[in-house]
Design a protein around this motif. Structure first.
Motif, mmCIF file in Angstrom:
data_model
loop_
_atom_site.group_PDB
_atom_site.id
_atom_site.type_symbol
_atom_site.label_atom_id
_atom_site.label_comp_id
_atom_site.label_asym_id
_atom_site.label_seq_id
_atom_site.Cartn_x
_atom_site.Cartn_y
_atom_site.Cartn_z
ATOM 1 N N TRP A 34 0.820 -1.270 -0.064
ATOM 2 C CA TRP A 34 0.002 0.082 0.134
ATOM 3 C C TRP A 34 0.906 1.095 -0.068
ATOM 4 C CZ3 TRP A 34 -0.592 3.836 3.291
ATOM 5 C CH2 TRP A 34 -1.659 5.035 3.111
ATOM 6 N N MET A 35 1.872 1.241 0.739
ATOM 7 C CA MET A 35 2.863 2.378 1.028
ATOM 8 C C MET A 35 3.356 2.626 -0.535
ATOM 9 S SD MET A 35 4.834 1.656 4.336
ATOM 10 C CE MET A 35 5.854 3.004 4.166
ATOM 11 N N ALA A 36 3.718 1.481 -1.289
ATOM 12 C CA ALA A 36 4.390 1.756 -2.695
ATOM 13 C C ALA A 36 3.598 2.647 -3.656
ATOM 14 C CB ALA A 36 4.695 0.406 -3.136
ATOM 15 N N GLY A 37 2.153 2.413 -3.229
ATOM 16 C CA GLY A 37 1.314 3.357 -4.295
ATOM 17 C C GLY A 37 0.898 2.936 -5.522
ATOM 18 N N SER A 38 0.097 1.697 -5.733
ATOM 19 C CA SER A 38 -0.307 1.202 -7.158
ATOM 20 C C SER A 38 -1.488 1.980 -7.312
ATOM 21 C CB SER A 38 -0.398 -0.129 -6.757
ATOM 22 O OG SER A 38 -0.745 -0.777 -8.080
ATOM 23 N N ALA A 39 -1.798 2.389 -8.339
ATOM 24 C CA ALA A 39 -3.138 2.995 -9.019
ATOM 25 C C ALA A 39 -3.804 2.239 -9.675
ATOM 26 C CB ALA A 39 -2.682 4.102 -9.888
ATOM 27 N N GLY A 40 -3.477 0.585 -9.480
ATOM 28 C CA GLY A 40 -4.219 -0.332 -10.188
ATOM 29 C C GLY A 40 -5.613 -0.664 -9.886
ATOM 30 N N GLY A 41 -5.542 -0.391 -8.396
ATOM 31 C CA GLY A 41 -7.015 -0.319 -7.784
ATOM 32 C C GLY A 41 -7.822 0.705 -7.930
ATOM 33 N N VAL A 42 -7.591 1.689 -8.428
ATOM 34 C CA VAL A 42 -8.407 2.992 -8.341
ATOM 35 C C VAL A 42 -9.637 2.695 -9.479
ATOM 36 C CG1 VAL A 42 -8.542 5.701 -9.146
ATOM 37 C CG2 VAL A 42 -6.542 4.219 -7.966
ATOM 38 N N ASP A 43 -10.729 3.077 -9.090
ATOM 39 C CA ASP A 43 -12.004 2.866 -9.892
ATOM 40 C C ASP A 43 -12.519 4.241 -10.463
ATOM 41 O OD1 ASP A 43 -13.061 4.089 -7.705
ATOM 42 O OD2 ASP A 43 -14.398 2.716 -7.082
ATOM 43 N N MET A 44 -13.456 4.369 -11.312
ATOM 44 C CA MET A 44 -13.747 5.616 -12.062
ATOM 45 C C MET A 44 -13.915 6.725 -10.961
ATOM 46 S SD MET A 44 -13.279 6.682 -15.167
ATOM 47 C CE MET A 44 -13.637 7.930 -15.916
ATOM 48 N N THR A 45 -14.755 6.362 -9.871
ATOM 49 C CA THR A 45 -15.232 7.313 -8.857
ATOM 50 C C THR A 45 -14.164 7.955 -8.095
ATOM 51 O OG1 THR A 45 -17.480 5.836 -8.644
ATOM 52 C CG2 THR A 45 -16.858 7.568 -6.764
ATOM 53 N N MET A 46 -13.131 7.145 -7.845
ATOM 54 C CA MET A 46 -12.124 7.496 -7.156
ATOM 55 C C MET A 46 -11.219 8.371 -8.172
ATOM 56 S SD MET A 46 -9.068 5.606 -4.768
ATOM 57 C CE MET A 46 -10.153 4.775 -4.008
#
Length: 706
Positions: A556-568
């Protein structure tokens, strides 16, 4: 008449261009040095605050008490040694417990002496192996060697640690050198380099966790021993450093009177400084190579020696060495006693960091706040606004670059066989719902952090200020760590809410510290530094526990944008636009505050209100961006530098240009994270921080040329 003529003749000879008389100048310099020593602020204000003998006696008594509690039963068992279990207990006592106590004494003494040398050479009471990234560089070098070239560790782990510590220290000195190694600049530069080294170590752990599983415990400073050999080797290495230290003792002692006085008596100050810094780095690297990172002993021990009235360098070396050894021994014995059966596995270095972070905050609060100076001379943040027509090519470049990144980079991908391709139109419906949210989320979060970094650098007049340094990101990490520690696997929503709550809690803490005294921007940064160090130590303890949630926290600290949905993603982009407009409303504050508090107050600016509003704005933007791309990106540090490098000077233009630059940087980082290690996907935030490293070096080189 004869006497008058004689005096005039002496005066003419003294001021004659062809005659160099050094003795009067030397006497004047020595008088000034003596006056400086007699009025030494550390010696006069803190003299006799503590008695060194009494303090060392109290620490020794504490060590004896904890040692008696820890060793009473093993000693009784080992004296009998009749059964197999009793013989086993005796082996543990002789080859594990006693070597550990010896190692604690050696490590504490070595780190304390290293910190004393660094403080003497750089004339900075806040310099220590922790604050100048010596330990972080050694840790990264050892991790790189373990993954990329394990054979190097066979030749000598000390050499690898020394190389890493030297590189990180030189980088910190290069960053802070333009500010004449001031306390604030050294602390911020050391924190930035430490965070960068930590980001690189995180990537290695995530990619090669099988090889670096022991890096958690070792990196947090574990004093656990299994034989006497490591302690003997460390003792020999530290003793080998004694001869060069003895040779440097006299010139370093002369530097107590100041560099001018030292030069006047023939001391080569620059050469002594280089050798002394090298010796201090060498000692700290030896300790780090043996036991890992031990936090804040190199800062606390010299500070205690100063509090005890040790004004001379020789006295500070003596007492700091004793205090460092006793502090680490007492801490380690207390950890083993209070930790119960698992106390031997608790990393002592993380505990010392938890204790030392408030101590750092106390020392930082005693520094005198200096009014920020107008930086138009060094072109860091000039107030003069150039004609808008001159920035037309810059605006065209930034707009085209940001548009290209948002529209073109999501189309680039890798086929199953690893080949590169551009997404065809008939696959948009299948692929773009996955790529577009992460691209927009990275762009919006990058814009938020870049705006926050520009505001911080503009207000504090410090080019090393960024959202990662004010402690808000550290609060987000602590919130996520608490959720993972209590509930194990957690959803993205719960982690995001916990990170937001931690960010706002950190904001309240930092603002409380910052505005407790005079409303100086430096207090905000220094409070963030202390909070970041505290959270880093707490995360180290959690990681060393061996819990599977520790790996989840690192991911989580590494910061992966793969789990970002359209709302976020839409929320991040909307927040970037809204807060950019809000920041533009404060453009007058950003234009006036760099001139200093008296000037700003003189033109009608309510300085406390302006500073608190701007800092709160930065904290809110950081709290929104952190759940999207993680707490460590350095976009807020690099984007304002790149904007000033392009020639954008005014506050409104700088805000807009920083937002565009930050969005473009994070979009590029996300595209590289998605494709560069296919089929693996690297963390977006950490990759952005790794890309920022070379850019930082280029900016440093350019600044030195100017």
């Amino acid at each position: 008449m004869d006497r008058t003529a004689l005096r005039q003749g002496r005066a003419r000879r003294t001021h004659s261009p062809g005659v160099h008389v050094r003795r009067p100048a030397l006497r004047t310099t020595l008088r000034q040095a003596a006056a400086r020593l007699s009025g030494n602020k550390m010696g006069q204000s803190l003299k006799r605050t503590l008695d060194p003998g009494l303090l060392s006696g109290a620490l020794s008594a504490a060590a004896v008490i904890f040692g008696a509690i820890l060793l009473r039963e093993p000693l009784q068992t080992s004296l009998a040694a009749d059964s197999v279990e009793e013989q086993f207990e005796r082996l543990i006592l002789l080859h594990a417990t006693l070597p550990r106590i010896t190692m604690a004494i050696l490590c504490g003494a070595g780190l304390a002496l290293s910190g004393t040398i660094l403080q003497q050479v750089l004339r900075n009471p806040l310099v220590a192996p922790d604050t100048v990234a010596v330990n972080a560089g050694a840790r990264l070098a050892l991790a790189l060697a373990a993954v990329l070239a394990p054979g190097l560790l066979g030749f000598g782990r000390d050499l690898v640690a020394i190389a890493g510590a030297a590189v990180s220290t030189l980088l910190v000195l290069a960053i802070a050198g333009s500010r004449r190694y001031s306390p604030l600049s050294m602390i911020l530069a050391g924190l930035v380099v430490s965070l960068y080294c930590g980001a690189a170590s995180t990537v290695l752990v995530l990619l090669k966790d099988r090889y670096l599983v022991g890096l958690f415990i070792w990196g947090s400073g574990s004093l656990s021993q299994q034989s006497w050999e490591p302690a003997i080797q460390l003792a020999l290495r530290l003793l080998a450093c004694g001869l060069p230290l003895a040779m440097l003792m006299r010139p370093l002692s002369v530097m107590d009177a100041g560099e001018e006085a030292a030069r006047a008596v023939g001391v080569p100050v620059e050469r002594v400084r280089i050798f002394a810094v090298g010796l201090a780095v060498l000692m700290a690297a030896f300790v780090t190579s043996a036991v890992g990172v031990i936090g804040f002993i190199g800062l606390a021990a010299p500070a205690l020696a100063t509090l005890c009235g040790a004004e001379r360098f020789v006295a500070r070396c003596f007492w700091s060495t004793i205090f460092g050894a006793l502090l680490l021994v007492v801490t380690d014995l207390a950890v083993q006693v209070t930790g119960g059966d698992g106390g031997a596995f608790i990393p002592t270095g993380a505990v010392t960091a938890v204790i030392g972070s408030p101590l750092l905050l106390v020392f930082l609060s005693r520094l005198r706040s200096r009014e920020p100076q107008l930086l138009a001379v060094d072109a860091s943040m000039p107030v003069r606004t150039p004609h808008p027509a001159r920035n037309a090519p810059v605006w065209a470049f930034l707009a085209a670059g940001a548009l290209l990144c948002l529209c073109f980079l999501p189309l680039i991908g890798r086929a199953p066989d690893g080949s590169w391709f551009i997404l065809p139109a008939n696959m948009f419906g299948e692929i773009m719902p996955w790529r577009l949210p992460r691209t927009l989320g990275a762009a919006g979060a990058g814009g938020l952090l870049a705006i926050g970094g520009y505001i911080l650098q503009r207000v504090t007049q410090n080019p090393m200020a960024s959202p990662e340094i004010i402690g808000v990101s550290a609060g987000a990490i602590m919130g996520a760590a608490i959720v993972l520690a209590l509930g194990g696997a957690a959803s993205e929503i719960s982690l995001g809410l916990a990170a937001a709550a931690g960010s706002f809690a950190a904001l309240v803490f930092v603002l409380n510290i910052a505005f407790r005294g005079p409303a100086a921007p430096e207090r905000m940064l220094l409070a963030g530094v202390a909070l970041t160090a505290l959270v880093d130590a707490a995360v180290g303890v959690f990681s060393a526990s061996g819990s599977p949630s520790a790996v989840l926290l690192l991911a989580w600290m590494a910061g992966s944008a793969g789990g970002v949905d359209m709302t976020m993603a839409a929320s991040a982009c909307a927040a970037a636009l809204i807060f950019l407009c809000v920041a533009l409303l404060g453009s007058r504050w950003l234009a006036v505050l760099p001139l200093g508090t008296p000037v700003a107050a003189g033109v009608g600016v309510r300085v406390p209100l302006a500073l608190s509003s701007l800092f709160a704005l930065v904290a809110v933007m950081t709290a929104i961006a952190t759940p999207v791309i993680g707490p460590l990106t350095f976009v807020g540090l690099m984007a304002p530098h790149m904007v000033r490098l392009l020639g954008v000077r005014s506050a409104p233009a700088g805000l807009v240009a920083s937002a565009l630059t930050g969005a473009a940087l994070m979009t590029i980082a996300d595209s590289l994270a998605r494709t560069i290690a296919f089929p693996l996907q690297l963390p977006t935030g950490v990759l952005a921080s790794l890309i920022s490293g070379p850019v930082l070096l280029l900016l440093i080189a350019k600044g030195r040329k100017q």
